[in-house]
Design a protein around this motif. Structure first.
Motif, short mmCIF file in Angstrom:
data_model
loop_
_atom_site.label_atom_id
_atom_site.label_comp_id
_atom_site.label_asym_id
_atom_site.label_seq_id
_atom_site.Cartn_x
_atom_site.Cartn_y
_atom_site.Cartn_z
N THR A 264 -48.00 84.17 92.89
CA THR A 264 -47.91 85.57 92.47
C THR A 264 -46.64 85.82 91.67
OG1 THR A 264 -47.91 87.87 93.24
CG2 THR A 264 -46.73 86.30 94.60
N ILE A 265 -45.67 84.92 91.77
CA ILE A 265 -44.45 85.01 90.96
C ILE A 265 -44.22 83.68 90.26
CG2 ILE A 265 -43.28 86.82 92.28
CD1 ILE A 265 -41.77 84.63 93.80
N GLY A 266 -43.53 83.73 89.14
CA GLY A 266 -43.12 82.51 88.49
C GLY A 266 -43.91 82.15 87.24
N ILE A 267 -43.48 81.05 86.63
CA ILE A 267 -44.07 80.60 85.37
C ILE A 267 -44.35 79.11 85.41
CG2 ILE A 267 -42.96 82.38 83.96
CD1 ILE A 267 -40.86 80.28 83.17
N SER A 268 -45.21 78.68 84.50
CA SER A 268 -45.43 77.26 84.24
C SER A 268 -45.17 77.07 82.75
CB SER A 268 -46.83 76.85 84.64
OG SER A 268 -47.02 75.45 84.41
N SER A 269 -45.81 76.08 82.16
CA SER A 269 -45.65 75.86 80.72
C SER A 269 -46.96 75.41 80.12
CB SER A 269 -44.57 74.80 80.46
OG SER A 269 -45.03 73.52 80.88
N CYS A 270 -47.02 75.47 78.80
CA CYS A 270 -48.24 75.07 78.10
C CYS A 270 -48.59 73.60 78.37
CB CYS A 270 -48.07 75.29 76.60
SG CYS A 270 -48.03 77.05 76.12
N ALA A 271 -47.62 72.80 78.72
CA ALA A 271 -47.88 71.38 78.99
C ALA A 271 -48.94 71.20 80.07
CB ALA A 271 -46.59 70.67 79.38
N LEU A 272 -48.94 72.07 81.07
CA LEU A 272 -49.91 71.96 82.16
C LEU A 272 -51.18 72.75 81.90
CD1 LEU A 272 -47.60 72.13 85.32
CD2 LEU A 272 -48.69 70.13 84.32
N VAL A 273 -51.15 73.58 80.87
CA VAL A 273 -52.30 74.44 80.55
C VAL A 273 -53.21 73.80 79.51
CG1 VAL A 273 -52.97 76.67 79.59
CG2 VAL A 273 -50.98 76.52 81.12
N ASN A 274 -52.62 73.19 78.50
CA ASN A 274 -53.38 72.71 77.35
C ASN A 274 -54.54 71.76 77.69
OD1 ASN A 274 -51.81 74.30 75.79
ND2 ASN A 274 -50.82 72.68 74.63
N PRO A 275 -54.34 70.80 78.60
CA PRO A 275 -55.48 69.91 78.91
C PRO A 275 -56.68 70.68 79.44
CG PRO A 275 -53.43 68.98 79.75
CD PRO A 275 -53.11 70.38 79.32
N ARG A 276 -56.44 71.77 80.10
CA ARG A 276 -57.53 72.53 80.71
C ARG A 276 -58.27 73.40 79.70
NH1 ARG A 276 -57.41 76.96 85.59
NH2 ARG A 276 -59.55 76.56 86.28
N LYS B 159 -51.56 81.74 73.05
CA LYS B 159 -50.18 81.53 73.49
C LYS B 159 -49.77 80.07 73.36
CE LYS B 159 -47.11 82.89 77.26
NZ LYS B 159 -46.45 83.95 76.47
N CYS B 160 -50.70 79.16 73.66
CA CYS B 160 -50.39 77.73 73.69
C CYS B 160 -51.18 76.99 72.61
CB CYS B 160 -50.75 77.15 75.06
SG CYS B 160 -49.83 77.80 76.46
N LYS B 161 -50.51 76.60 71.55
CA LYS B 161 -51.16 75.79 70.53
C LYS B 161 -51.32 74.36 71.06
CE LYS B 161 -51.25 79.37 68.01
NZ LYS B 161 -52.52 80.14 67.97
N PRO B 162 -52.24 73.59 70.49
CA PRO B 162 -52.56 72.27 71.07
C PRO B 162 -51.37 71.33 71.24
CG PRO B 162 -54.21 72.90 69.46
CD PRO B 162 -53.14 73.94 69.37
N THR B 163 -50.38 71.44 70.37
CA THR B 163 -49.22 70.54 70.46
C THR B 163 -48.00 71.21 71.11
OG1 THR B 163 -48.56 71.16 68.22
CG2 THR B 163 -49.95 69.21 68.45
N ASP B 164 -48.21 72.37 71.69
CA ASP B 164 -47.12 73.12 72.32
C ASP B 164 -47.04 72.73 73.80
OD1 ASP B 164 -45.31 74.91 73.37
OD2 ASP B 164 -46.42 76.71 72.79
N PHE B 165 -45.92 72.19 74.21
CA PHE B 165 -45.76 71.78 75.60
C PHE B 165 -44.60 72.52 76.29
CE2 PHE B 165 -47.38 68.06 73.26
CZ PHE B 165 -48.62 67.96 73.87
N ARG B 166 -44.02 73.50 75.60
CA ARG B 166 -42.80 74.12 76.11
C ARG B 166 -42.92 75.62 76.41
NH1 ARG B 166 -38.33 70.96 75.41
NH2 ARG B 166 -36.98 72.79 75.48
N THR B 167 -43.77 76.32 75.70
CA THR B 167 -43.85 77.77 75.87
C THR B 167 -44.19 78.13 77.32
OG1 THR B 167 -44.52 78.11 73.58
CG2 THR B 167 -45.03 79.88 75.14
N PRO B 168 -43.44 79.06 77.93
CA PRO B 168 -43.73 79.45 79.31
C PRO B 168 -45.00 80.29 79.42
CG PRO B 168 -41.92 80.76 78.43
CD PRO B 168 -42.22 79.72 77.40
N VAL B 169 -45.69 80.14 80.53
CA VAL B 169 -46.92 80.87 80.81
C VAL B 169 -46.84 81.43 82.22
CG1 VAL B 169 -49.44 80.77 80.91
CG2 VAL B 169 -48.19 79.26 79.35
N ASP B 170 -47.17 82.70 82.38
CA ASP B 170 -47.12 83.32 83.71
C ASP B 170 -48.17 82.71 84.63
OD1 ASP B 170 -45.14 85.03 82.86
OD2 ASP B 170 -46.46 86.76 82.57
N LEU B 171 -47.75 82.43 85.87
CA LEU B 171 -48.70 81.93 86.87
C LEU B 171 -49.70 83.01 87.26
CD1 LEU B 171 -46.31 79.93 89.22
CD2 LEU B 171 -47.99 78.99 87.65
#
Length: 325
Positions: A197-209, A234-246
């Motif tokens: 419910t709080i915090g962020i991840s990054s595009c690195a963990l989102v893009n494969p999905r 928000k996350c382009k295919p080669t973007d592994f750094r942009t933060p994403v809200d959980l």
């Protein structure tokens, strides 16, 4: 902290509008921990840790999620023994494992430990400091309060190879097994997932999905299509750094919105969406979270604090949290 002092604190917290929960205090209290463990050697230990934690997290609210994650990652490997905090010159300690490379907030624990060492040198373990910091950090962002029994000792071993943490890509069976292996229930899995419910991840963990879920350039069909489109913007295919809200739309507030998001197909990780693939966890997501989440979270965090703890003459009391004595 003596029970009478806990009750007095609860009255104050209630007046201030803070959510409080009293877990079953008999759970684990015969295992070497005590709510008033430092009453003689360092009676203001909790107050010192709280002051430092509030100072840091008030300035940077995102630290609340980071510190909560740190505590979970520590307890899930070798138990709640602060082994995650140890540094290794060979980069082969727990903190060097891939799942822990993004763990942050060590400076808060170090600052709290330094303040304690000035007041009560060699008394309070780093394991206890981390348990208190995690609780107090959640409190700063309007999460629930729970009592933290103390008396843990610090481990001397930290191995990168042992950092087998639940994966954000795990399915429900894998998640349930990870929790069962630690003596935690399926309900604990559903509840502690609510930490997202709080915090962020990054595009690195989102893009494969969202770009190549099955290796065919597709996205995970269990996801809400509008959410997938938003993530792709928000996350382009080669973007592994942009933060994403959980928790999309509510990542800075400790509340039940996470479960609403999961129910709508907006769980960021595979492991979030997986909660809908088991009757018990799905039932919690759909029906129970809004009613009892704060108390349930307090109960599960209380249980987490007893995982494979060291007490008595086991381990040590570190002088510095990043190195053994």
């Amino acid at each position: 902290m003596a029970l009478k002092n806990i009750l007095a604190l609860l009255v104050v917290l209630s007046v201030l509008g803070v959510s409080v929960a009293i877990p079953n205090l008999s759970l684990g209290l015969g295992r070497g921990l005590d709510l008033d463990y430092y009453r003689n050697q360092c009676p203001n230990a909790e107050g010192i840790v709280r002051r430092v934690t509030v100072e840091y997290v008030t300035r940077q609210k995102s630290l609340a999620a980071a510190l909560l994650r740190m505590y979970f990652h520590d307890c899930f490997v070798r138990g709640c023994d602060a082994s995650l905090l140890l540094k290794s010159p060979n980069k082969d300690a727990e903190r060097d494992a891939i799942p822990n490379l993004s763990v942050r907030g060590y400076e808060v624990v170090d600052a709290a430990k330094k303040a304690l060492e000035k007041k009560c040198p060699g008394v309070v373990s780093c394991a206890d400091v981390l348990a208190l910091v995690a609780r107090d950090a959640v409190l700063v962002v309007n999460g629930p309060w729970w009592p933290v029994p103390l008396g843990r000792r610090d481990g001397r071993i930290s191995r990168k190879s042992e950092a087998n943490l639940p994966s954000p890509f795990a399915n429900i069976d894998q998640l349930k097994k990870s929790f069962w292996d630690k003596g935690l229930s399926t309900k604990d899995l559903a509840v502690l997932s609510g930490a997202h419910t709080i915090g962020i991840s990054s595009c690195a963990l989102v893009n494969p999905r969202v770009y190549n879920f099955t290796g065919k350039g597709d996205f995970d069909k269990s996801m809400n299509l509008g959410y997938v489109r938003a993530l792709k913007r928000k996350c382009k295919p080669t973007d592994f750094r942009t933060p994403v809200d959980l928790d999309p739309g509510s990542a800075k507030k400790f509340d039940t919105h996470y479960y609403n998001a999961v129910a709508q197909g907006k769980g960021l990780f595979v492991s979030d969406s997986a909660l809908l693939n088991d009757v018990d966890t799905k039932n919690y997501v759909i029906k129970q979270a809004g009613v009892s989440f704060n108390k349930d979270f307090a109960d599960s965090m209380y249980k987490l604090g007893f995982l494979d703890i060291l007490t008595g003459k086991q381990g040590e009391i570190r002088k510095k949290c990043s190195s053994v004595n």
